[in-house]
Scaffold this active site. Structure first.
Site, short mmCIF file in Angstrom:
data_model
loop_
_atom_site.label_atom_id
_atom_site.label_comp_id
_atom_site.label_asym_id
_atom_site.label_seq_id
_atom_site.Cartn_x
_atom_site.Cartn_y
_atom_site.Cartn_z
N ASN A 9 -16.25 24.00 51.23
CA ASN A 9 -15.28 24.71 50.81
C ASN A 9 -15.83 25.85 51.16
O ASN A 9 -16.11 26.47 50.51
CB ASN A 9 -14.53 24.74 49.20
CG ASN A 9 -14.64 25.66 48.90
OD1 ASN A 9 -13.65 26.82 49.91
ND2 ASN A 9 -13.64 26.16 47.82
N TRP A 10 -15.49 26.59 52.40
CA TRP A 10 -16.16 27.96 53.16
C TRP A 10 -15.76 29.40 52.12
O TRP A 10 -16.38 30.36 52.80
CB TRP A 10 -15.73 28.53 54.18
CG TRP A 10 -16.51 27.55 55.33
CD1 TRP A 10 -17.32 26.19 54.83
CD2 TRP A 10 -16.32 27.09 56.95
NE1 TRP A 10 -17.59 25.41 56.21
CE2 TRP A 10 -17.41 25.26 56.71
CE3 TRP A 10 -15.71 27.54 58.30
CZ2 TRP A 10 -17.23 25.33 58.85
CZ3 TRP A 10 -15.89 27.74 59.06
CH2 TRP A 10 -16.92 26.03 59.56
N LYS A 11 -14.47 28.79 51.11
CA LYS A 11 -14.09 30.34 50.42
C LYS A 11 -13.86 31.45 51.85
O LYS A 11 -13.80 30.78 52.74
CB LYS A 11 -15.45 30.58 49.30
CG LYS A 11 -15.42 29.14 48.63
CD LYS A 11 -16.45 29.55 47.23
CE LYS A 11 -16.52 28.14 47.25
NZ LYS A 11 -16.74 28.54 45.07
N HIS A 106 -7.62 25.08 42.78
CA HIS A 106 -9.53 24.97 43.03
C HIS A 106 -9.22 25.99 41.97
O HIS A 106 -8.66 27.71 41.21
CB HIS A 106 -9.94 26.05 43.94
CG HIS A 106 -11.56 25.76 44.15
ND1 HIS A 106 -11.93 27.38 43.48
CD2 HIS A 106 -12.59 25.17 44.01
CE1 HIS A 106 -13.46 27.31 43.39
NE2 HIS A 106 -13.54 26.13 43.94
N GLU A 108 -11.16 28.72 41.24
CA GLU A 108 -11.06 30.75 41.44
C GLU A 108 -9.25 30.79 42.12
O GLU A 108 -9.51 31.70 42.05
CB GLU A 108 -11.44 30.96 43.10
CG GLU A 108 -13.32 30.72 42.85
CD GLU A 108 -14.23 29.80 44.15
OE1 GLU A 108 -13.69 30.24 45.04
OE2 GLU A 108 -15.56 29.94 43.50
N GLU A 178 -14.46 20.20 39.69
CA GLU A 178 -15.59 21.14 39.30
C GLU A 178 -15.28 22.11 38.05
O GLU A 178 -14.97 22.80 37.50
CB GLU A 178 -15.23 21.89 40.50
CG GLU A 178 -15.18 21.18 41.70
CD GLU A 178 -15.15 22.59 43.00
OE1 GLU A 178 -15.95 22.26 43.96
OE2 GLU A 178 -14.08 23.99 42.95
N GLY A 184 -21.01 28.27 41.84
CA GLY A 184 -21.48 29.17 42.69
C GLY A 184 -22.92 29.79 41.43
O GLY A 184 -23.75 30.92 41.75
N SER A 224 -22.29 23.58 42.71
CA SER A 224 -24.12 23.44 42.90
C SER A 224 -24.71 22.49 43.31
O SER A 224 -25.15 22.24 43.09
CB SER A 224 -24.06 24.36 41.78
OG SER A 224 -24.53 25.85 41.40
N GLY A 245 -19.97 23.93 48.21
CA GLY A 245 -19.52 25.68 48.31
C GLY A 245 -20.58 26.25 49.23
O GLY A 245 -20.64 26.16 50.75
#
Ligand code: 13P
Length: 261
Positions: A9-11, A106, A108, A178, A184, A224, A245
């Site tokens: 997931n490149w965000k 997700h 976020e 997650e 992160g 992570s 990520g």
């Protein structure tokens, strides 16, 4: 047998040149691996799925067009097929482009955009209707874990977001666990913590659906996960891969994770 999967997931990261370099480097590595037949530590090759930002989807699909074992998906999808929703992208559009997957829920998106389980259920419905496989993300926040509510939180997310599907529909879904406190932060769930939650998720699927549905569900761990800890996480019986990520933005690191089975 359920699929092993490593997804990146490149965000909201990388300019176009960086994104294309990363994709080309990984394609070379994956090509070489397929040529030499050299798989990962346990001899298994997972499916690889890229989740680039929307604007790079088409370019990624050009690079990995008809490439067996590599999927490309979106990081989000709208719950309607079309209409007056400025700035949004629909499952119908994703499918027409050739994308196979979309992340749904997700943390976020849940936190920054207020997406709740009801909305996520609608996104899953539209995605499935249009041939896009949802990767449904669930996971507790730190205070919820510290007060021992994590199993209940994940159970509620699954029941509200997912468990209204029938068993045939469920076959086209992937689950990603997650824990929000691990995303992160560099604070990875221990292999035991991941295994415990994945086993819990599988048990819930068995209770709601069947032993077969539970056995066939791919459940990915995210938070992570990196080139150093992936092998130990993936060695857990109920961890079928990872949703990566930060470490998916470096080709060497991501490729080492791909080789961690
Ligand atoms: P990190 O691997 O950067 O912790 O992110 C995990 C994630 O959110 C993947 O969707």
């Amino acid at each position: 047998m359920r699929k092993k999967i490593v997804a990146g997931n490149w965000k909201m990261n990388l300019g176009l040149d960086e994104a294309m370099n990363l994709a080309s480097e990984l394609k070379v590595k994956i090509d070489n691996q397929l040529d030499t037949g050299e798989a990962g530590v346990g001899g298994e090759l997972p499916e690889v799925i890229f989740f680039p930002p929307y604007v790079y989807l088409s370019r990624m699909l050009d690079i990995f067009h008809n490439y067996e074992g590599v999927g490309v998906g979106a990081q989000n999808v709208h719950h309607n097929e079309h209409g007056a929703h400025t700035g949004e992208v629909s499952a119908l559009m994703l499918r027409s482009l050739g994308a196979n997957y979309s992340l749904v829920g997700h943390s976020e998106r849940r936190q920054q955009f207020g997406e709740d389980d009801e909305l996520l259920a609608a996104k899953i419905a539209t995605a499935l209707k249009n041939g896009i496989k949802p990767v449904y993300c669930c996971g507790e926040q730190l205070p919820e874990r510290e007060s021992d509510k994590h199993f209940q939180v994940v159970e509620d997310q699954l029941k509200r977001g997912l468990f209204w599907l029938d068993e045939t529909q469920l076959k086209n879904v992937i689950i990603a666990y997650e824990p929000v406190w691990a995303i992160g932060t560099g604070r990875t769930a221990t292999p035991d913590q991941a295994q415990e939650m994945h086993a819990h998720i599988r048990k819930l699927i068995m209770e709601k659906y069947s032993a077969e549905a539970a056995e066939n569900m791919s459940i990915l761990y995210g938070g992570s996960c990196n080139a150093k800890n992936a092998a130990e996480l993936f060695a857990q019986p109920d961890v079928d891969g990872g949703l990566i990520g930060g470490a998916s933005l470096k080709s060497d690191d991501f490729f080492r994770i791909i080789q961690s089975f």
